[in-house]
Design a protein around this motif. Structure first.
Motif, PDB file in Angstrom:
ATOM      1  N   LYS A 338       0.873  -1.268   0.034  1.00 33.65           N
ATOM      2  CA  LYS A 338      -0.090  -0.076   0.032  1.00 33.65           C
ATOM      3  C   LYS A 338       0.727   1.227  -0.027  1.00 33.65           C
ATOM      4  O   LYS A 338       0.410   2.385  -0.578  1.00 33.65           O
ATOM      5  N   ILE A 339       2.042   1.039   0.569  1.00 34.95           N
ATOM      6  CA  ILE A 339       3.108   2.370   0.519  1.00 34.95           C
ATOM      7  C   ILE A 339       3.693   2.565  -0.967  1.00 34.95           C
ATOM      8  O   ILE A 339       3.737   3.610  -1.178  1.00 34.95           O
ATOM      9  N   ALA A 340       4.221   1.228  -1.275  1.00 34.54           N
ATOM     10  CA  ALA A 340       4.815   1.357  -2.450  1.00 34.54           C
ATOM     11  C   ALA A 340       4.227   1.420  -3.767  1.00 34.54           C
ATOM     12  O   ALA A 340       4.682   2.229  -4.610  1.00 34.54           O
ATOM     13  N   THR A 341       3.042   0.765  -3.934  1.00 39.57           N
ATOM     14  CA  THR A 341       2.693   0.614  -5.242  1.00 39.57           C
ATOM     15  C   THR A 341       2.004   2.182  -5.838  1.00 39.57           C
ATOM     16  O   THR A 341       2.281   2.550  -6.711  1.00 39.57           O
ATOM     17  N   PRO A 342       1.077   2.753  -4.959  1.00 40.25           N
ATOM     18  CA  PRO A 342       0.471   3.817  -5.562  1.00 40.25           C
ATOM     19  C   PRO A 342       1.680   4.996  -5.779  1.00 40.25           C
ATOM     20  O   PRO A 342       1.566   5.606  -6.717  1.00 40.25           O
ATOM     21  N   ARG A 343       2.524   4.968  -4.914  1.00 37.91           N
ATOM     22  CA  ARG A 343       3.738   6.002  -5.236  1.00 37.91           C
ATOM     23  C   ARG A 343       4.411   5.529  -6.218  1.00 37.91           C
ATOM     24  O   ARG A 343       4.909   6.535  -7.055  1.00 37.91           O
ATOM     25  N   GLU A 344       5.052   4.443  -6.725  1.00 40.22           N
ATOM     26  CA  GLU A 344       5.889   4.094  -7.799  1.00 40.22           C
ATOM     27  C   GLU A 344       5.142   4.000  -9.087  1.00 40.22           C
ATOM     28  O   GLU A 344       5.657   4.670  -9.987  1.00 40.22           O
ATOM     29  N   VAL A 345       3.756   3.559  -8.919  1.00 40.26           N
ATOM     30  CA  VAL A 345       3.101   3.916 -10.122  1.00 40.26           C
ATOM     31  C   VAL A 345       2.648   5.392 -10.459  1.00 40.26           C
ATOM     32  O   VAL A 345       2.626   5.841 -11.826  1.00 40.26           O
ATOM     33  N   GLU A 346       2.555   6.079  -9.578  1.00 44.00           N
ATOM     34  CA  GLU A 346       2.209   7.479  -9.989  1.00 44.00           C
ATOM     35  C   GLU A 346       3.612   8.102 -10.470  1.00 44.00           C
ATOM     36  O   GLU A 346       3.653   8.924 -11.280  1.00 44.00           O
ATOM     37  N   TRP A 347       4.811   7.735 -10.237  1.00 42.00           N
ATOM     38  CA  TRP A 347       6.096   7.992 -10.797  1.00 42.00           C
ATOM     39  C   TRP A 347       5.929   7.561 -12.386  1.00 42.00           C
ATOM     40  O   TRP A 347       6.310   8.419 -13.263  1.00 42.00           O
ATOM     41  N   ILE A 348       5.684   6.327 -12.555  1.00 35.76           N
ATOM     42  CA  ILE A 348       5.466   5.967 -13.973  1.00 35.76           C
ATOM     43  C   ILE A 348       4.457   6.666 -14.890  1.00 35.76           C
ATOM     44  O   ILE A 348       4.839   7.127 -15.894  1.00 35.76           O
ATOM     45  N   LEU A 349       3.532   6.901 -14.170  1.00 36.65           N
ATOM     46  CA  LEU A 349       2.298   7.698 -14.848  1.00 36.65           C
ATOM     47  C   LEU A 349       2.858   9.221 -15.076  1.00 36.65           C
ATOM     48  O   LEU A 349       2.504   9.827 -16.241  1.00 36.65           O
ATOM     49  N   ASP A 350       3.532   9.695 -14.267  1.00 33.33           N
ATOM     50  CA  ASP A 350       4.025  10.999 -14.477  1.00 33.33           C
ATOM     51  C   ASP A 350       5.005  11.232 -15.614  1.00 33.33           C
ATOM     52  O   ASP A 350       5.101  11.930 -16.303  1.00 33.33           O
ATOM     53  N   LYS A 351       5.653  10.215 -15.616  1.00 34.19           N
ATOM     54  CA  LYS A 351       6.854   9.930 -16.952  1.00 34.19           C
ATOM     55  C   LYS A 351       6.120   9.849 -18.129  1.00 34.19           C
ATOM     56  O   LYS A 351       6.555  10.131 -19.334  1.00 34.19           O
ATOM     57  N   ALA A 352       4.857   8.923 -18.230  1.00 29.71           N
ATOM     58  CA  ALA A 352       4.327   8.836 -19.302  1.00 29.71           C
ATOM     59  C   ALA A 352       3.662   9.986 -19.754  1.00 29.71           C
ATOM     60  O   ALA A 352       3.710  10.249 -21.107  1.00 29.71           O
ATOM     61  N   ILE A 353       3.166  10.752 -18.866  1.00 23.31           N
ATOM     62  CA  ILE A 353       2.553  12.098 -19.236  1.00 23.31           C
ATOM     63  C   ILE A 353       3.666  13.027 -19.857  1.00 23.31           C
ATOM     64  O   ILE A 353       3.283  13.594 -20.794  1.00 23.31           O
ATOM     65  N   GLN A 354       4.789  13.006 -19.096  1.00 26.02           N
ATOM     66  CA  GLN A 354       5.906  14.041 -19.695  1.00 26.02           C
ATOM     67  C   GLN A 354       6.132  13.637 -20.974  1.00 26.02           C
ATOM     68  O   GLN A 354       6.353  14.425 -22.073  1.00 26.02           O
ATOM     69  N   ALA A 355       6.285  12.280 -21.452  1.00 24.11           N
ATOM     70  CA  ALA A 355       6.656  11.808 -22.724  1.00 24.11           C
ATOM     71  C   ALA A 355       5.295  12.185 -23.784  1.00 24.11           C
ATOM     72  O   ALA A 355       5.822  12.142 -24.968  1.00 24.11           O
TER      73      ALA A 355
END
Length: 404
Positions: A338-355
Motif C-alpha cells: 500500500k505504501i510502495a505501489t501507488p507511489r511508484e505507479v504515480e512516478w511511472i504515470l508522471d513520466k508517461a505524461i511527460q513523454a
C-alpha cells in the motif's frame, strides 16, 4: 511460493483478455462521451458490458467462497491487474468495482441471513450499488478512533447523527444502501467504540449534500464520493452489522482485501502507461530523432519496467500470504504494497505524461485520469504516513528486547 498460473487462472485470464480487447478498449471513447453527459449515473453502455461479462463468466471474480467465483487472492491478482488497464470500465463491468466489492465482502463475512438476502444478493446480481461512509471532514479519519458520528441505541432502533464525506459510491442514483461507521460507546476501549450499520439511502434524516471532486474529476462513472449529513436518522436495530463495538475489526477485515485489490489494478495501470509511453515516443521526433532515442526517455522506460516487476512480485507474495496465513499474517506485506505501489505507479504515470507532452494532460489520453487515481490512492484506505508508522513500529518491536 509458486506464482505460476494454474489452469483455472490461465483460462480466466484468456477470457478476460478477450473481453478487454473485444469489448472494453473499443468502448472507452464512447464511455467517456457518455460519462460527460450522464452525471453521477453510470454511462448507459455499462449495462451492455455487464451483460456481456456475465455471458462470458466474468462476474464477481473478486469474491471468494460460495457467494463469488471462489478464487484465491493469488488467482484473482493477475485478473485484477488486467482490469486495472481500464479502471473506469473493466472493474464495474465485471461487478468487481469498489466500494461494492468491500461492502459485499463485509456482508458475506459479517452480515446476518436477513442482511445478506436484502442487500448482498442484489449487489451480487449487479442490480443496485452501495456506498461506504467512514471518512469525516471534522476529524483526522486516518486514525479511525477519531470518528465522531454517533450511533445511539433507542429501543428497537439506532439513531444516527453526524457528517461524512468521500462516501464512495453514494452519488450514483442506483446506490440503495450505505454502510456507515460511527461510535456506539464513547466510553469503551478505543478500538471497541465503533460499530457499523446499514442505512438505506431513502432513510429520513439522510441528506446527501454534494459530490466531492478528486483532482477535478467527479468519479461519477463509479458512483462518486458524497458528503452526507445524518440528522436523527433512524434504522432498525437489526441493521447493525455484527456486534456493537465490532466496527473497527470489520473495517480492518474490509480494508485488507481492498488494499491488495487497489494495488493489483495499479500494476495494470502502470503496464498500460508504459505501453503508451513506448508507442508515443517511437512515433514522434525531436531534434532530428525519435523521442525514444533520447537517453532520459530510455531511463524512464527502463526504470518503469524495474518498478513494475518489483511491485508485481511483492503483490503476489502478499496475495499468497493472505491465502496461506490470513490477513493478519500478511499485515506487514499489505502495508508495504500500500505504501510502495501507488507511489511508484504515480512516478511511472508522471513520466508517461511527460513523454506525451501536452497530450498527456488532456482528455485524448487516459493518463491524466490514471494519475489522479494513483495519487488519490496514497490517501484512500489509509494514508502513506499511517502505514509507515505502523510498519516502522512493527520493525522496531522486533528489536526492543535486544537493547542493553
Amino acid at each position: 511460493m509458486d506464482f505460476g498460473f494454474d489452469a483455472r487462472t490461465e483460462e480466466l485470464r484468456e477470457r478476460l483478455l478477450g473481453f478487454m480487447d473485444e469489448c472494453v478498449y473499443p468502448a472507452e471513447e464512447a464511455f467517456e462521451a457518455q460519462a460527460a453527459e450522464s452525471g453521477w449515473a453510470s454511462p448507459p453502455l455499462m449495462e451492455d458490458l455487464k451483460d456481456e461479462a456475465r455471458r462470458r463468466g466474468l462476474w464477481n471474480l473478486f469474491l471468494p467462497g460460495e457467494h463469488g467465483a471462489g478464487l484465491t487472492n493469488l488467482q484473482y491478482a493477475p485478473l485484477a491487474e488486467i482490469m486495472g488497464r481500464s479502471p473506469r470500465i473493466a472493474p464495474a463491468a465485471t461487478n468487481c468495482a469498489a466500494p461494492d466489492t468491500g461492502n459485499m465482502e463485509v456482508l458475506a463475512q459479517f452480515g446476518n441471513e436477513w442482511q445478506r438476502k436484502e442487500w448482498l444478493e442484489p449487489l451480487l446480481r449487479g442490480e443496485i450499488r452501495s456506498a461506504f461512509a467512514m471518512t469525516e471532514p471534522d476529524v483526522a479519519s486516518s486514525d479511525a478512533t477519531n470518528i465522531s458520528l454517533s450511533i445511539v441505541r433507542d429501543g428497537g432502533e439506532y439513531v444516527i447523527n453526524g457528517r461524512k464525506w468521500f462516501a464512495s459510491g453514494a452519488m450514483n442514483p442506483n446506490c440503495a444502501i450505505f454502510i456507515v461507521m460511527g461510535k456506539t460507546d464513547p466510553e469503551a476501549a478505543s478500538h471497541r467504540q465503533q460499530s457499523m450499520v446499514l442505512v438505506p439511502r431513502d432513510t429520513p434524516g439522510v441528506d446527501v449534500r454534494r459530490g466531492m471532486h478528486v483532482f477535478g474529476y467527479t468519479d461519477g462513472d463509479h458512483g462518486g464520493h458524497a458528503e452526507i449529513v445524518f440528522t436523527d436518522a433512524r434504522v432498525p436495530a437489526e441493521n447493525l452489522i455484527g456486534e456493537e463495538g465490532g466496527g473497527f475489526a470489520i473495517a480492518q477485515a474490509r480494508l485488507g482485501p481492498g488494499r491488495i485489490h487497489h494495488c493489483m489494478r495499479l500494476i495494470g495501470m502502470a503496464e498500460r502507461a508504459v505501453e503508451l509511453m513506448c508507442t508515443r515516443t517511437l512515433a514522434r521526433s525531436t531534434f532530428g530523432k525519435p523521442i525514444a532515442q533520447q537517453g532520459v526517455v530510455q531511463d524512464w522506460i527502463a526504470e518503469s519496467r524495474v518498478k513494475i516487476e518489483q511491485l508485481r512480485l511483492l503483490v503476489l507474495k502478499t496475495a499468497w500470504l493472505m491465502d496461506t496465513v490470513g490477513n493478519r499474517g500478511a499485515h506487514t506485506e499489505i502495508q508495504a504494497i500500500k505504501i510502495a505501489t501507488p507511489r511508484e505507479v504515480e512516478w511511472i504515470l508522471d513520466k508517461a505524461i511527460q513523454a506525451h507532452g501536452a497530450g498527456g494532460v488532456s482528455q485524448d489520453f487516459p493518463l491524466a485520469g490514471l494519475w489522479a487515481g494513483a495519487r488519490s490512492l496514497r490517501l484512500a484506505d489509509g494514508p502513506d504516513e499511517v502505514h509507515k508508522r505502523s510498519l516502522a513500529y512493527r520493525e522496531l518491536k522486533k528489536h526492543m528486547g535486544e537493547r542493553s
